[in-house]
Write a protein that holds these residues in place. Structure first.
Motif, PDB file in Angstrom:
ATOM      1  N   SER A   1     -83.808   2.207  -5.513  1.00 52.18           N
ATOM      2  CA  SER A   1     -82.867   2.762  -6.495  1.00 52.18           C
ATOM      3  C   SER A   1     -82.453   4.160  -6.066  1.00 52.18           C
ATOM      4  N   LEU A   2     -81.161   4.355  -5.851  1.00 50.71           N
ATOM      5  CA  LEU A   2     -80.699   5.635  -5.323  1.00 50.71           C
ATOM      6  C   LEU A   2     -80.860   6.789  -6.300  1.00 50.71           C
ATOM      7  N   TYR A   3     -80.894   6.506  -7.607  1.00 50.77           N
ATOM      8  CA  TYR A   3     -81.041   7.610  -8.547  1.00 50.77           C
ATOM      9  C   TYR A   3     -82.447   8.198  -8.517  1.00 50.77           C
TER      10      TYR A   3
ATOM     11  N   PRO B   1     -75.634  -2.366  -9.551  1.00 54.31           N
ATOM     12  CA  PRO B   1     -75.750  -1.375 -10.627  1.00 54.31           C
ATOM     13  C   PRO B   1     -77.154  -0.838 -10.835  1.00 54.31           C
ATOM     14  N   SER B   2     -78.179  -1.635 -10.497  1.00 57.04           N
ATOM     15  CA  SER B   2     -79.568  -1.206 -10.641  1.00 57.04           C
ATOM     16  C   SER B   2     -80.443  -2.213  -9.912  1.00 57.04           C
TER      17      SER B   2
ATOM     18  N   PHE C   1     -73.639 -10.610  -3.793  1.00 54.91           N
ATOM     19  CA  PHE C   1     -74.731 -10.482  -4.752  1.00 54.91           C
ATOM     20  C   PHE C   1     -74.452  -9.429  -5.824  1.00 54.91           C
ATOM     21  N   VAL C   2     -73.161  -9.134  -6.017  1.00 52.78           N
ATOM     22  CA  VAL C   2     -72.735  -8.190  -7.052  1.00 52.78           C
ATOM     23  C   VAL C   2     -71.623  -8.863  -7.860  1.00 52.78           C
ATOM     24  N   PRO C   3     -71.976  -9.832  -8.709  1.00 52.61           N
ATOM     25  CA  PRO C   3     -70.954 -10.612  -9.421  1.00 52.61           C
ATOM     26  C   PRO C   3     -70.014  -9.775 -10.271  1.00 52.61           C
ATOM     27  N   ALA C   4     -70.515  -8.682 -10.836  1.00 56.82           N
ATOM     28  CA  ALA C   4     -69.678  -7.853 -11.708  1.00 56.82           C
ATOM     29  C   ALA C   4     -68.742  -6.943 -10.922  1.00 56.82           C
TER      30      ALA C   4
ATOM     31  N   GLY D   1     -78.477   0.593  -7.353  1.00 58.90           N
ATOM     32  CA  GLY D   1     -79.566  -0.071  -6.670  1.00 58.90           C
ATOM     33  C   GLY D   1     -79.086  -0.513  -5.303  1.00 58.90           C
ATOM     34  N   VAL D   2     -79.904  -0.308  -4.292  1.00 59.66           N
ATOM     35  CA  VAL D   2     -79.593  -0.792  -2.950  1.00 59.66           C
ATOM     36  C   VAL D   2     -80.486  -1.996  -2.672  1.00 59.66           C
ATOM     37  N   MET D   3     -79.876  -3.085  -2.237  1.00 58.45           N
ATOM     38  CA  MET D   3     -80.621  -4.282  -1.899  1.00 58.45           C
ATOM     39  C   MET D   3     -80.296  -4.673  -0.464  1.00 58.45           C
TER      40      MET D   3
END
Length: 410
Positions: free
Chosen positions: A221-223, A91-92, A259-262, A231-233
């Motif tokens: 951050s793509l934005y 998300p960020s 790594f994206v629990p939500a 967010g790209v990690m």
């Protein structure tokens, strides 16, 4: 021979430049978020219109949604020169680093050491500093208080056999100096240290070849790179395997969920590849065809860099030579990104920003989440600095508008 950026073509790809309410307003707060390009807007709109349902199920619309998401993972991996499994959309960047730090907390032991900087945006600093509560030793790689720059030689005084992780920025969102990432990562790797590079303030000026940089983890951050609010990690495979799945236990088979629990934002991931659609259009408009993704990426990267440098140096010279303005960071455009932070000797930064806004300059005044850096440089973080940031779609006329406005209000 340098290829000249076709600004008319570039700006035709950004609907904001045709928006009546923004006419006459020169956009100089790109470091806070760039305008979105047309391909991203089109892909996001299409997803919500055509495929707004759970992806990867049996219905054709669901399959189409999943395919669009898969394409974003694949294309970003190619463009960044990493494996597809290394790409994680969150998300960020702030949220991504939080999850990342919690994952490291599970494998680090009391007495292990990590190194952070006071040049970073807080997203790549605070989450690591909190690990001190678990017995981790946190060391600070400090900037020169006069210049705000980091010296790679200072690392030799901080690294010990117990050092496990080094977190630092590709470039500061305040002083904008571009750190020698490859050199720093090579030093860390030779001693078995994991590197975490915050590239948020750099990527909007040309998404880097992460494979060439050699970092273990890279964040952007793509934005701020003409895309959706994601967010790209990038986490290299060996590190990801050590950290393990941070999501639901049954997602172990799906690396991009670790790594994206939500859970991922389906629509924004599908639309993310619109950034690369735009870059491909830029390439095809300016260059001869090439079968190599990496060659096309490098050509576009150079195109954006050259366009910005040509506009950046006159602004730096103006601020540096002005008797009432203090420039933060290098005066040499080749050493920095096109983000210019400054202070006025007699005027608060917020007042200066408001006066520029009245002249049609979109800008901001704040600490920009770099409180530790400002404090290290003796600057009141509550009052902050004026930040003027631009990217390749900025025109010479807008630069003139900015410099004229600074002349009038200062």
């Amino acid at each position: 021979m340098m290829t000249q950026l076709d600004l008319a073509f570039v700006r035709s790809q950004f609907p904001a430049f045709s928006e009546p309410s923004l006419q006459g307003q020169a956009f100089f707060e790109n470091a806070g978020g760039s305008y979105a390009c047309q391909p991203v807007i089109e892909r996001l709109t299409a997803y919500y219109r055509e495929t707004k349902l759970q992806p990867y199920h049996v219905h054709p619309a669901s399959q189409k949604a999943g395919n669009a998401m898969d394409a974003s993972y694949k294309r970003f991996a190619q463009y960044l020169n990493v494996d597809e499994a290394d790409i994680h959309f969150g998300p960020s960047t702030s949220q991504n680093t939080y999850v990342l730090a919690q994952a490291f907390a599970n494998i680090l032991q009391s007495g292990d050491e990590i190194i952070v900087t006071n040049q970073d945006h807080e997203a790549n600093s605070g989450v690591w500093r909190r690990l001190a509560d678990s017995g981790i030793v946190v060391k600070e790689w400090q900037v020169d208080p006069q210049t705000g720059l980091l010296s790679p030689s200072d690392l030799d005084l901080l690294i010990t056999p117990k050092t496990k992780l080094l977190a630092f920025p590709h470039c500061s969102n305040i002083v904008a100096h571009i750190n020698p990432v490859k050199k720093i990562c090579e030093k860390a790797r030779s001693q078995g240290i994991v590197t975490v590079v915050d590239g948020v303030s750099y990527a909007g000026h040309g998404i880097p070849d992460i494979g060439e940089l050699g970092t273990d983890i890279y964040l952007l951050s793509l934005y701020k790179v003409y895309g959706p609010h994601l967010g790209v990690m990038v986490i290299r495979n060996a590190v990801a395997e050590k950290l393990g799945n941070q999501s639901h236990y049954f997602n172990t088979a799906y690396r991009n969920k670790w790594f994206v629990p939500a859970g991922p934002d389906h629509a924004q991931i599908a639309a993310a590849q619109g950034v690369l659609d735009y870059f491909e259009q830029l390439h095809d408009h300016h260059f001869e065809p090439s079968e190599s993704v990496l060659e096309r990426a490098q050509r576009v990267r150079t195109l954006l860099h050259d366009a910005e440098i040509a506009l950046l140096q006159p602004l730096l010279d103006f601020v540096d030579q002005h008797p009432k303005l203090r420039l933060l960071g290098p005066v040499d455009a080749s050493q920095r990104a096109a983000t210019v932070s400054l202070m006025h000797t007699d005027m608060d930064s917020e007042v200066l920003a408001k006066r520029l806004v009245e002249k049609g300059i979109i800008c901001g005044a704040a600490n920009f989440y770099a409180v530790r850096l400002l404090e290290a440089m003796g600057i009141d973080a509550d009052k902050g600095v004026l930040r003027l940031s631009f990217v390749h779609y900025t025109t010479p006329d807008e630069m003139t508008q900015l410099i004229d406005a600074l002349s009038e209000v200062c």
